[in-house]
Write a protein that holds these residues in place. Structure first.
Motif, short mmCIF file in Angstrom:
data_model
loop_
_atom_site.label_atom_id
_atom_site.label_comp_id
_atom_site.label_asym_id
_atom_site.label_seq_id
_atom_site.Cartn_x
_atom_site.Cartn_y
_atom_site.Cartn_z
N LYS A 13 -32.30 -36.19 5.51
CA LYS A 13 -30.92 -35.80 5.21
C LYS A 13 -30.63 -34.36 5.65
CE LYS A 13 -29.19 -36.99 1.23
NZ LYS A 13 -28.90 -37.02 -0.22
N SER A 14 -29.47 -34.19 6.25
CA SER A 14 -28.90 -32.88 6.54
C SER A 14 -27.59 -32.77 5.76
CB SER A 14 -28.65 -32.72 8.04
OG SER A 14 -27.96 -31.53 8.32
N THR A 15 -27.47 -31.72 4.93
CA THR A 15 -26.32 -31.59 4.04
C THR A 15 -25.64 -30.24 4.24
OG1 THR A 15 -27.42 -32.95 2.38
CG2 THR A 15 -25.54 -31.66 1.65
N PHE A 16 -24.32 -30.28 4.33
CA PHE A 16 -23.50 -29.08 4.39
C PHE A 16 -22.60 -29.10 3.17
CE2 PHE A 16 -20.13 -26.43 6.61
CZ PHE A 16 -20.93 -25.31 6.72
N SER A 17 -22.84 -28.19 2.19
CA SER A 17 -22.16 -28.31 0.91
C SER A 17 -21.63 -26.96 0.44
CB SER A 17 -23.11 -28.88 -0.15
OG SER A 17 -24.21 -28.02 -0.35
N GLY A 18 -20.42 -26.99 -0.10
CA GLY A 18 -19.80 -25.78 -0.59
C GLY A 18 -18.33 -25.72 -0.21
N PRO A 19 -17.69 -24.57 -0.43
CA PRO A 19 -16.24 -24.46 -0.23
C PRO A 19 -15.76 -24.87 1.16
CG PRO A 19 -17.08 -22.53 -1.36
CD PRO A 19 -18.27 -23.33 -0.95
N LEU A 20 -16.47 -24.46 2.22
CA LEU A 20 -16.01 -24.78 3.57
C LEU A 20 -16.08 -26.28 3.84
CD1 LEU A 20 -17.69 -21.87 5.56
CD2 LEU A 20 -15.36 -22.00 4.66
N ALA A 21 -17.16 -26.92 3.40
CA ALA A 21 -17.28 -28.36 3.60
C ALA A 21 -16.28 -29.12 2.74
CB ALA A 21 -18.70 -28.81 3.29
N ASN A 22 -16.13 -28.70 1.48
CA ASN A 22 -15.24 -29.42 0.56
C ASN A 22 -13.79 -29.38 1.02
OD1 ASN A 22 -17.52 -29.87 -0.95
ND2 ASN A 22 -17.10 -28.27 -2.45
N GLU A 23 -13.39 -28.26 1.59
CA GLU A 23 -12.01 -28.13 2.03
C GLU A 23 -11.67 -29.14 3.12
OE1 GLU A 23 -9.29 -24.90 4.50
OE2 GLU A 23 -10.98 -24.20 3.27
N LEU A 24 -12.64 -29.47 3.94
CA LEU A 24 -12.38 -30.36 5.07
C LEU A 24 -12.80 -31.79 4.82
CD1 LEU A 24 -13.59 -27.96 7.89
CD2 LEU A 24 -11.25 -28.41 7.18
N ASN A 25 -13.45 -32.05 3.70
CA ASN A 25 -13.98 -33.40 3.45
C ASN A 25 -13.57 -33.90 2.07
OD1 ASN A 25 -15.43 -35.66 4.41
ND2 ASN A 25 -17.29 -35.01 3.33
N ASN A 26 -12.35 -33.57 1.67
CA ASN A 26 -11.79 -34.08 0.42
C ASN A 26 -12.67 -33.77 -0.79
OD1 ASN A 26 -9.55 -35.27 1.78
ND2 ASN A 26 -10.87 -37.01 2.35
N GLY A 27 -13.19 -32.55 -0.81
CA GLY A 27 -13.99 -32.12 -1.95
C GLY A 27 -15.42 -32.63 -1.97
N GLU A 28 -15.84 -33.28 -0.90
CA GLU A 28 -17.18 -33.86 -0.84
C GLU A 28 -18.07 -33.07 0.12
OE1 GLU A 28 -18.21 -36.35 -2.69
OE2 GLU A 28 -16.25 -36.72 -3.60
N ASP A 29 -19.40 -33.15 -0.13
CA ASP A 29 -20.36 -32.61 0.82
C ASP A 29 -20.34 -33.45 2.09
OD1 ASP A 29 -21.06 -30.88 -1.18
OD2 ASP A 29 -22.90 -31.95 -1.73
N PHE A 30 -20.75 -32.85 3.19
CA PHE A 30 -20.85 -33.58 4.45
C PHE A 30 -22.33 -33.83 4.73
CE2 PHE A 30 -20.41 -33.72 9.26
CZ PHE A 30 -20.06 -35.06 9.24
N VAL A 31 -22.68 -35.10 4.92
CA VAL A 31 -24.09 -35.50 5.02
C VAL A 31 -24.30 -36.33 6.27
CG1 VAL A 31 -25.97 -36.76 3.89
CG2 VAL A 31 -24.31 -35.51 2.50
N SER A 32 -25.45 -36.11 6.92
CA SER A 32 -25.85 -36.95 8.05
C SER A 32 -27.37 -37.08 8.03
CB SER A 32 -25.40 -36.34 9.38
OG SER A 32 -26.10 -35.15 9.66
N ARG A 33 -27.89 -37.87 8.97
CA ARG A 33 -29.34 -38.04 9.07
C ARG A 33 -29.81 -37.34 10.35
NH1 ARG A 33 -32.82 -40.94 6.21
NH2 ARG A 33 -34.87 -41.43 7.09
N ALA A 34 -30.39 -36.15 10.18
CA ALA A 34 -30.85 -35.36 11.31
C ALA A 34 -32.20 -35.86 11.82
CB ALA A 34 -30.96 -33.89 10.92
N THR A 35 -32.45 -35.65 13.11
CA THR A 35 -33.72 -36.05 13.72
C THR A 35 -34.25 -34.93 14.60
OG1 THR A 35 -32.69 -37.05 15.67
CG2 THR A 35 -33.02 -38.47 13.74
N SER A 36 -35.56 -34.88 14.74
CA SER A 36 -36.19 -33.90 15.62
C SER A 36 -37.60 -34.34 15.93
CB SER A 36 -36.21 -32.51 14.97
OG SER A 36 -36.78 -31.56 15.84
N ASN A 37 -38.09 -33.98 17.10
CA ASN A 37 -39.48 -34.25 17.50
C ASN A 37 -40.23 -32.93 17.54
OD1 ASN A 37 -38.78 -36.96 17.85
ND2 ASN A 37 -38.34 -36.67 20.03
#
Length: 442
Positions: free
Chosen positions: A247-271
């Protein structure tokens, strides 16, 4: 500031934080040499040739043939690092690169456990089994200073489970080999900001990024005894390629403002490729009272070219996105580790140990950052072994790492419109306290 510009800045801040933290993963400072509690007393001098206990199953499986009865080794190392950054931090989103002076402590206590077992199968063959941590570290600057906009937390932990077989080929020569099954866990965090946090509403937004993977490699070795008191060992641990995701999570005022008060989450990958390393060791029992030993270990860090991270949580232009890709170029050099040590056999029950060493960093001066403030180290070590009973032995050991002062003045880190600068230095070192219990099973 308009909405489009705000979204672009959020995207850049999230991505640049991950880029910076990822560099920490591949440092020689994260290569742990203490896979048992006893070798800390002479800084692993002779570790591929000594075959003093069941830990040889990991260091050099050829040494298994010198252990003539079942043996269990339970050990651990307590690491007390001191990593202090002093200098300035300048971010273009905070008063247009106004430098802020920072003093931040990044050292964090860690405990590194280990377990080893050896059992003879025949007169010329033995089995070994090890569970240990060959790579691992943590740098935690916290969230109380402006350094949080460069890095807050970066951790790596690799647990290695390795069965081994050792074979005595001739009266003087042995070989050994085995697979390594690894579990790797990473976490890299920082804080994003849009404007000076001391003015107006705070916009600090956390970027928390975790990843894990299981992968495998192998280790092998050879041991040659010139006499019962003199031997040389050569061992090799292969590279291990990890395909990490979580999981990669971006959470706080900047994320909430653009995502209806929710954290923005994705599944990050790396080798990420952990490098191969080769050890050459020498052991010599000079007389009934003194044994001398030495090791030279070569780690092939140049196998690492670039770190590419995909599917990061953030904002791409004016839309939410979970497929941001960040490329982090690396420029590591191969590194050497040298150690020399001695054992002094005071009595049949008591042995005193000592050693010195030199650990070379793979980090080039031009690429050193606060996330990777690594530099060359000189090491001193002391310790002792007490044979409490015929079956039980106890080791207590200590080593101290003196790290050269590391200047941290990298080029401006640029990712789109986001730019960050550090200008300072890191001083530090570490104390390592090791303990071990060895049980010879009749």
């Amino acid at each position: 500031m308009n909405q489009l510009m705000r979204r672009r800045l959020i995207s850049i801040l999230c991505a640049s934080g991950l880029l910076s933290a990822s560099e920490q993963v591949m440092a020689s400072a994260f290569q742990i040499w203490e896979q048992d509690g006893a070798s800390i007393g002479n800084y692993h001098a002779g570790y591929a040739a000594a075959a003093a206990d069941a830990s040889t199953a990991f260091y050099n499986p050829a040494g298994i043939t010198l252990i003539k009865n079942q043996q269990i080794v339970i050990g651990g190392a307590a690491v007390l690092p001191d990593i202090q950054y002093k200098g300035t931090v300048a971010i273009n989103t905070i008063n247009n690169f106004m430098p802020y002076y920072v003093t931040a402590q990044g050292g964090t206590f860690a405990f590194v456990p280990s377990l080893h077992y050896v059992a003879p199968l025949t007169d010329r063959m033995g089995f070994g089994f090890s569970v240990d941590v060959p790579f691992g570290a943590e740098v935690n600057y916290g969230s109380d200073t402006y350094l949080r906009y460069i890095s807050t937390l970066a951790t790596i932990k690799v647990v290695d489970v390795s069965p081994s077989l050792g074979f005595q080929v001739t009266d003087k020569a042995s070989v050994g080999l085995g697979p390594d099954f690894q579990k790797m866990d990473l976490e890299f965090d920082q804080v994003a900001v849009l404007s000076d946090p001391t003015i107006g509403d705070p916009t600090d937004t956390k970027s928390i990024n975790r990843a894990s993977d299981t992968a495998w490699g192998y280790h092998l070795g050879g041991l040659y005894q010139f006499t019962p008191d003199t031997r040389v060992g050569l061992s090799y641990h292969s590279q291990v390629v990890h395909h990490l995701s979580k999981k990669s999570t971006f959470s706080g005022p900047l994320a909430n403002e653009l995502n209806n008060g929710e954290d923005f989450v994705s599944r990050a990958t790396s080798n990420i490729t952990l490098p191969p390393y080769t050890a050459l060791s020498f052991y010599h029992r000079l007389n009934p009272k003194v044994a001398l030993m030495a090791s030279a270990i070569f780690t092939q860090w140049t196998t690492v070219k670039n770190i590419i991270m995909k599917n990061l949580a953030g904002i791409d232009q004016s839309e939410l996105s979970g497929d941001i890709t960040v490329v982090a170029p690396q420029s590591f050099r191969n590194s050497w580790n040298f150690s020399m040590g001695a054992d002094y056999f005071v009595t049949d029950q008591m042995t005193l140990k000592g050693g010195v060493g030199y650990d070379q960093t793979p980090v080039r001066n031009a690429y050193r950052t606060v996330q990777l403030p690594d530099n060359n180290r000189i090491v001193i070590a002391l310790g002792g072994h007490y044979q409490a009973t015929k079956a039980i032995g106890i080791d207590l050991n200590w080593s101290h790492f003196f790290m050269n002062k590391a200047h941290v003045i990298p080029p401006t880190q640029v990712t789109g419109d986001q730019e960050g600068q550090t200008n300072g230095s890191v001083t530090g070192g570490a104390d390592v306290f090791g303990g071990q219990v060895t049980w010879d099973i009749a």
